[in-house]
Enzyme design. Sequence first.
Site, PDB file in Angstrom:
ATOM      1  N   SER A 153      95.740  17.115 -81.800  1.00 20.12           N
ATOM      2  CA  SER A 153      94.915  15.594 -81.554  1.00 20.12           C
ATOM      3  C   SER A 153      94.023  15.168 -81.655  1.00 20.12           C
ATOM      4  O   SER A 153      93.134  16.200 -81.232  1.00 20.12           O
ATOM      5  CB  SER A 153      95.615  15.845 -79.237  1.00 20.12           C
ATOM      6  OG  SER A 153      94.953  15.107 -78.955  1.00 20.12           O
ATOM      7  N   HIS A 194      84.570   9.969 -81.196  1.00 23.21           N
ATOM      8  CA  HIS A 194      83.382   8.431 -80.656  1.00 23.21           C
ATOM      9  C   HIS A 194      82.283   8.590 -81.567  1.00 23.21           C
ATOM     10  O   HIS A 194      81.865   9.297 -81.504  1.00 23.21           O
ATOM     11  CB  HIS A 194      83.317   8.789 -79.683  1.00 23.21           C
ATOM     12  CG  HIS A 194      84.549   9.161 -78.454  1.00 23.21           C
ATOM     13  ND1 HIS A 194      85.193   7.704 -78.110  1.00 23.21           N
ATOM     14  CD2 HIS A 194      85.198   9.865 -77.688  1.00 23.21           C
ATOM     15  CE1 HIS A 194      85.636   8.392 -77.510  1.00 23.21           C
ATOM     16  NE2 HIS A 194      85.803   9.501 -76.931  1.00 23.21           N
ATOM     17  N   HIS A 254      92.000   6.930 -81.949  1.00 24.54           N
ATOM     18  CA  HIS A 254      92.912   7.827 -81.397  1.00 24.54           C
ATOM     19  C   HIS A 254      94.222   8.873 -82.779  1.00 24.54           C
ATOM     20  O   HIS A 254      94.707   7.053 -83.261  1.00 24.54           O
ATOM     21  CB  HIS A 254      93.488   7.535 -80.191  1.00 24.54           C
ATOM     22  CG  HIS A 254      94.395   8.900 -79.645  1.00 24.54           C
ATOM     23  ND1 HIS A 254      95.332   7.859 -79.314  1.00 24.54           N
ATOM     24  CD2 HIS A 254      94.219   9.545 -79.203  1.00 24.54           C
ATOM     25  CE1 HIS A 254      96.767   8.710 -78.962  1.00 24.54           C
ATOM     26  NE2 HIS A 254      95.888   9.835 -78.546  1.00 24.54           N
ATOM     27  N   HIS A 284      96.195  -1.395 -89.618  1.00 26.22           N
ATOM     28  CA  HIS A 284      97.435  -1.935 -89.083  1.00 26.22           C
ATOM     29  C   HIS A 284      98.832  -1.069 -91.014  1.00 26.22           C
ATOM     30  O   HIS A 284      99.382  -1.263 -90.705  1.00 26.22           O
ATOM     31  CB  HIS A 284      97.755  -2.924 -89.065  1.00 26.22           C
ATOM     32  CG  HIS A 284      97.208  -2.986 -87.481  1.00 26.22           C
ATOM     33  ND1 HIS A 284      97.997  -2.862 -86.285  1.00 26.22           N
ATOM     34  CD2 HIS A 284      96.747  -4.389 -86.865  1.00 26.22           C
ATOM     35  CE1 HIS A 284      97.105  -3.083 -85.554  1.00 26.22           C
ATOM     36  NE2 HIS A 284      96.345  -4.188 -85.847  1.00 26.22           N
ATOM     37  N   ASN A 296      97.667  10.975 -82.648  1.00 25.86           N
ATOM     38  CA  ASN A 296      98.281  12.652 -81.956  1.00 25.86           C
ATOM     39  C   ASN A 296      99.598  12.822 -83.234  1.00 25.86           C
ATOM     40  O   ASN A 296     100.120  11.819 -82.619  1.00 25.86           O
ATOM     41  CB  ASN A 296      98.272  13.199 -81.022  1.00 25.86           C
ATOM     42  CG  ASN A 296      99.194  11.804 -80.132  1.00 25.86           C
ATOM     43  OD1 ASN A 296     100.161  12.731 -80.024  1.00 25.86           O
ATOM     44  ND2 ASN A 296      98.866  11.261 -79.571  1.00 25.86           N
ATOM     45  N   THR A 297      99.894  13.596 -83.017  1.00 29.95           N
ATOM     46  CA  THR A 297     101.656  13.779 -83.296  1.00 29.95           C
ATOM     47  C   THR A 297     101.866  15.115 -83.547  1.00 29.95           C
ATOM     48  O   THR A 297     101.360  16.279 -82.978  1.00 29.95           O
ATOM     49  CB  THR A 297     101.978  13.955 -84.996  1.00 29.95           C
ATOM     50  OG1 THR A 297     100.613  14.576 -85.690  1.00 29.95           O
ATOM     51  CG2 THR A 297     101.711  12.082 -85.520  1.00 29.95           C
ATOM     52  N   GLY A 347     100.024  23.873 -68.201  1.00 31.52           N
ATOM     53  CA  GLY A 347      98.791  24.619 -67.739  1.00 31.52           C
ATOM     54  C   GLY A 347      98.225  24.378 -69.132  1.00 31.52           C
ATOM     55  O   GLY A 347      97.632  25.563 -69.357  1.00 31.52           O
ATOM     56  N   GLY A 348      97.663  23.511 -70.070  1.00 30.23           N
ATOM     57  CA  GLY A 348      97.595  23.581 -70.723  1.00 30.23           C
ATOM     58  C   GLY A 348      95.730  23.821 -70.616  1.00 30.23           C
ATOM     59  O   GLY A 348      94.871  24.015 -69.925  1.00 30.23           O
ATOM     60  N   ASN A 349      95.294  23.763 -72.379  1.00 27.28           N
ATOM     61  CA  ASN A 349      93.397  23.915 -71.699  1.00 27.28           C
ATOM     62  C   ASN A 349      92.688  22.927 -71.647  1.00 27.28           C
ATOM     63  O   ASN A 349      92.625  21.789 -71.873  1.00 27.28           O
ATOM     64  CB  ASN A 349      93.160  24.952 -73.393  1.00 27.28           C
ATOM     65  CG  ASN A 349      91.404  24.617 -73.334  1.00 27.28           C
ATOM     66  OD1 ASN A 349      91.023  24.592 -73.243  1.00 27.28           O
ATOM     67  ND2 ASN A 349      91.235  26.305 -73.127  1.00 27.28           N
TER      68      ASN A 349
END
Length: 303
Positions: A117, A121, A131, A169, A133-134, A286-288
Amino acid sequence: MERPELPIGLPEDIEEKKTAARNWFEGLRDTICASFEALEDELQGPLSDQEPGRFVAKDWSREEGAGGGGRMSMMEGRVFEKVGVHTSTVHGEFSPDFSAQIPGAKEDPRFWASGISLIAHPVNPNVPAVHMNTRMVVTSSRWFGGGADLTPVLSRRRTQEDEDSQLFHKAMEIACRNHAVADYDAYKAWCDDYFFLKHRNEPRGIGGIFYDWLHSSEEAGGWNADFAFTRDVGRAFAMVYPKIVRSNFNKLWTEADRDEQLIRRGRYVEFNLLYDRGTIFGLKTGGNVESILSSLPPVVRWP
């Protein structure tokens, strides 16, 4: 798009597939971090008298009773005011209420998930935020998801006709068109729908692609085809975004541009805390927390 009913059952070599996916996500992280540090070195415009930024990596583990962990890679520099490139591989059990929302989890609450992820900025308002994420998720079923979207912070650049928008795109379109399991038109529309602030009735940026629950049949190529497409999404991002940064990061900007940038960042905060699926998933499993909320911009303004 409504969540589909995915087939139940996993291939015999699912552990090898998990390892391959994790290795890919972590390798992509290292590639992107090196590329972004190179951009910090190349700056010749405003703020080039400052020291170039470097990533600081921090490994983390889930608390007792849960499995896995990840690595946060954060950088504050002269090109990127704040950028995080994070990977995680976690496993455990979904809570009963969350299991009902996840394919394959009603049958068995155990899960495994690995992914990358990224949110950037930039300092210069002429450079759009981004942004990407995969991820791969395994329950009693398995699937890939992810995407990438671009957010120009200046209204004069936040159009579909802008050259940055068209370049972004096109890169995502090529990544999709090269794979029969992908549907560019659907993924583009899904992105436009997903990254939309309903309470403001406005899009977050100019879009990109978004996909989830990608579980192709064996006749269509199965896991290998889905993984190949997911890798190409990462490659497309790693190619196109540095090009966009380089075309803009030496341009001058005004105080009015900075004000507009800070206000637009506020939309990022609103979306991530109200709607973002990854944020909700991370907090529910319960991720960081530090890693999950590191996507928020460092300085924000609301009018």
